[in-house]
Design an enzyme around this catalytic site. Structure first.
Site, mmCIF file in Angstrom:
data_model
loop_
_atom_site.group_PDB
_atom_site.id
_atom_site.type_symbol
_atom_site.label_atom_id
_atom_site.label_comp_id
_atom_site.label_asym_id
_atom_site.label_seq_id
_atom_site.Cartn_x
_atom_site.Cartn_y
_atom_site.Cartn_z
ATOM 1 N N ARG A 163 -0.736 -1.252 -6.848
ATOM 2 C CA ARG A 163 -1.377 -2.860 -6.406
ATOM 3 C C ARG A 163 -2.220 -3.912 -6.555
ATOM 4 O O ARG A 163 -2.244 -4.899 -6.360
ATOM 5 C CB ARG A 163 -1.697 -2.509 -4.530
ATOM 6 C CG ARG A 163 -1.926 -3.472 -3.640
ATOM 7 C CD ARG A 163 -2.893 -2.441 -2.309
ATOM 8 N NE ARG A 163 -3.532 -3.020 -1.210
ATOM 9 C CZ ARG A 163 -2.869 -3.820 -0.082
ATOM 10 N NH1 ARG A 163 -1.290 -4.270 -0.339
ATOM 11 N NH2 ARG A 163 -3.316 -4.515 0.345
ATOM 12 N N ARG A 169 0.900 -0.805 0.147
ATOM 13 C CA ARG A 169 -0.030 0.023 -0.063
ATOM 14 C C ARG A 169 0.977 0.934 -0.428
ATOM 15 O O ARG A 169 1.911 1.033 0.339
ATOM 16 C CB ARG A 169 -0.860 0.334 1.634
ATOM 17 C CG ARG A 169 -1.862 -1.223 1.579
ATOM 18 C CD ARG A 169 -2.536 -1.188 2.800
ATOM 19 N NE ARG A 169 -3.641 -2.375 3.086
ATOM 20 C CZ ARG A 169 -2.809 -3.791 3.196
ATOM 21 N NH1 ARG A 169 -2.165 -3.677 3.690
ATOM 22 N NH2 ARG A 169 -3.809 -4.480 3.597
ATOM 23 N N HIS A 201 -3.175 3.085 -5.653
ATOM 24 C CA HIS A 201 -3.360 1.598 -5.345
ATOM 25 C C HIS A 201 -3.592 0.644 -6.998
ATOM 26 O O HIS A 201 -3.691 -0.364 -6.944
ATOM 27 C CB HIS A 201 -4.387 1.994 -5.346
ATOM 28 C CG HIS A 201 -4.959 1.284 -4.013
ATOM 29 N ND1 HIS A 201 -4.482 1.466 -2.305
ATOM 30 C CD2 HIS A 201 -5.905 -0.337 -3.185
ATOM 31 C CE1 HIS A 201 -4.593 0.162 -1.743
ATOM 32 N NE2 HIS A 201 -5.193 -0.375 -1.841
ATOM 33 N N LYS A 238 -1.270 -3.741 8.332
ATOM 34 C CA LYS A 238 -2.126 -2.961 8.823
ATOM 35 C C LYS A 238 -2.456 -3.758 10.387
ATOM 36 O O LYS A 238 -2.787 -3.013 11.843
ATOM 37 C CB LYS A 238 -3.570 -3.303 8.192
ATOM 38 C CG LYS A 238 -3.650 -1.947 6.891
ATOM 39 C CD LYS A 238 -5.067 -1.972 6.432
ATOM 40 C CE LYS A 238 -5.539 -0.421 6.045
ATOM 41 N NZ LYS A 238 -6.926 -1.398 5.131
ATOM 42 N N TYR A 291 -9.933 -10.510 -7.237
ATOM 43 C CA TYR A 291 -8.590 -10.616 -8.055
ATOM 44 C C TYR A 291 -8.740 -11.894 -9.065
ATOM 45 O O TYR A 291 -8.525 -11.580 -10.309
ATOM 46 C CB TYR A 291 -7.768 -10.804 -7.596
ATOM 47 C CG TYR A 291 -7.187 -9.072 -6.537
ATOM 48 C CD1 TYR A 291 -7.089 -7.609 -7.154
ATOM 49 C CD2 TYR A 291 -6.624 -9.016 -5.596
ATOM 50 C CE1 TYR A 291 -6.523 -6.500 -6.906
ATOM 51 C CE2 TYR A 291 -6.658 -7.689 -4.895
ATOM 52 C CZ TYR A 291 -6.464 -6.705 -5.465
ATOM 53 O OH TYR A 291 -6.095 -5.616 -4.503
ATOM 54 N N HIS A 314 -3.426 -8.609 3.168
ATOM 55 C CA HIS A 314 -5.658 -9.249 3.578
ATOM 56 C C HIS A 314 -5.641 -10.035 4.600
ATOM 57 O O HIS A 314 -5.116 -11.545 4.556
ATOM 58 C CB HIS A 314 -5.796 -9.933 2.213
ATOM 59 C CG HIS A 314 -6.111 -9.123 1.219
ATOM 60 N ND1 HIS A 314 -6.406 -9.446 -0.125
ATOM 61 C CD2 HIS A 314 -5.969 -7.422 1.152
ATOM 62 C CE1 HIS A 314 -6.166 -7.857 -0.393
ATOM 63 N NE2 HIS A 314 -6.355 -6.836 -0.103
#
Length: 294
Positions: free
Chosen positions: A243, A146, A240, A170, A275, A266
């Site tokens: 990515r 990211r 993004h 994250k 995707y 994720h």
């Protein structure tokens, strides 16, 4: 709504939940909007019912708010009332039975392999900025990280010799391999550009701007836009987009969904499955354009 209730909730999110500034601002906006509605309608937050909240969400829709905005507002209110319930400010959580409006999930835009090549060819290694920009674009496409993760990288997070980066995502730190082209671009940037650009030799930032300080999100956004224009790519590109392209191109070349999930950071496989849908759509497009009897 009593001001101290909101402040104590936001304080809880910051100190206990360790949420980012952007997320906190989003909660703050949503709760303030709700506060204004309560005030205008002489409602007490502690006595708010499920019906009151349903009417509030309907009012948001009637005022032209997008389904995604209404859904996010409900999520903010759900967190707020769960907090009030746990702290015994309310005896019941009025959001328990409320259902979020269904959001039509838009598939993210991706570049073709040819468009990626064209974009990555734009930075020219003839000056300090060129070396830096080349390294950044190569690294984002090589790893799928990211923008926030990119600009947060420190020099110690890069292992040129073994070809990987450490990325504080994250939820947890992850180790992501990087290919030869990205390794070479990073090595050239570190050897020939970074130390000259750097204002303070003790600064650990990997990527710095022309003023010698850590690059910002806005700075990287401008860089993407500049090279997109230079490359004459006719679709809109955001930071993004690389990515998304990274993930789809890996899938198209046989990578497993779980491996891509790990690399992207994720927490839920459903976020990665989008995707696969893009890949299927692209195959269908090729078929419809190419098969003589399509």
């Amino acid at each position: 709504m009593e001001k101290n209730l909101v402040e104590s909730f936001l304080d809880f999110l910051q100190k206990d939940k360790k949420l980012s500034d952007n997320t906190l601002q989003s909660y703050n906006r949503d709760i303030k909007l709700y506060c204004n509605y309560l005030e205008e309608n002489n409602l007490d937050p502690v006595k708010t019912s499920e019906e009151d909240l349903t009417e509030y969400l309907e009012a948001l829709k009637e005022n032209g708010k997008a389904v995604s905005t209404v859904s996010r507002n409900l999520a903010s209110l759900r967190s707020f009332y769960q907090y009030l319930y746990r702290t015994k400010v309310v005896s019941e959580d009025p959001t328990v039975n409320l259902e979020s409006p269904k959001i039509e999930r838009k598939l993210p835009k991706v570049l073709t392999s040819e468009q990626v090549e064209l974009l990555l060819e734009q930075p020219k290694c003839v000056d300090l900025k060129g070396y830096r920009d080349k390294a950044m674009l190569e690294l984002v496409y090589a790893t799928g990280i990211r923008v926030t993760e990119l600009i947060s990288l420190n020099i110690s997070d890069v292992n040129i010799e073994n070809g990987y980066i450490k990325c504080a995502g994250k939820t947890k730190e992850r180790i992501i391999p990087i290919g030869t082209l990205a390794v070479n671009a990073l090595k050239e940037y570190i050897d020939k550009s970074r130390n000259i650009l750097l204002k303070d030799e003790n600064d650990q930032a990997l990527f710095v701007n022309v003023n010698g300080h850590r690059l910002t999100r806005q700075g990287f956004w401008k860089i993407i836009k500049q090279y997109k224009t230079q490359a004459n790519i006719d679709i809109d590109i955001t930071p993004h987009t690389l990515r998304h392209s990274f993930a789809v191109h890996l899938l198209e070349n046989g990578a497993e969904l779980r491996a891509i999930q790990e690399m992207l950071g994720h927490s839920d496989i459903s976020s990665t499955q989008v995707y696969a849908q893009i890949g299927q759509n692209r195959i269908k497009d090729v078929y419809m354009k190419s098969h003589p009897r399509a």
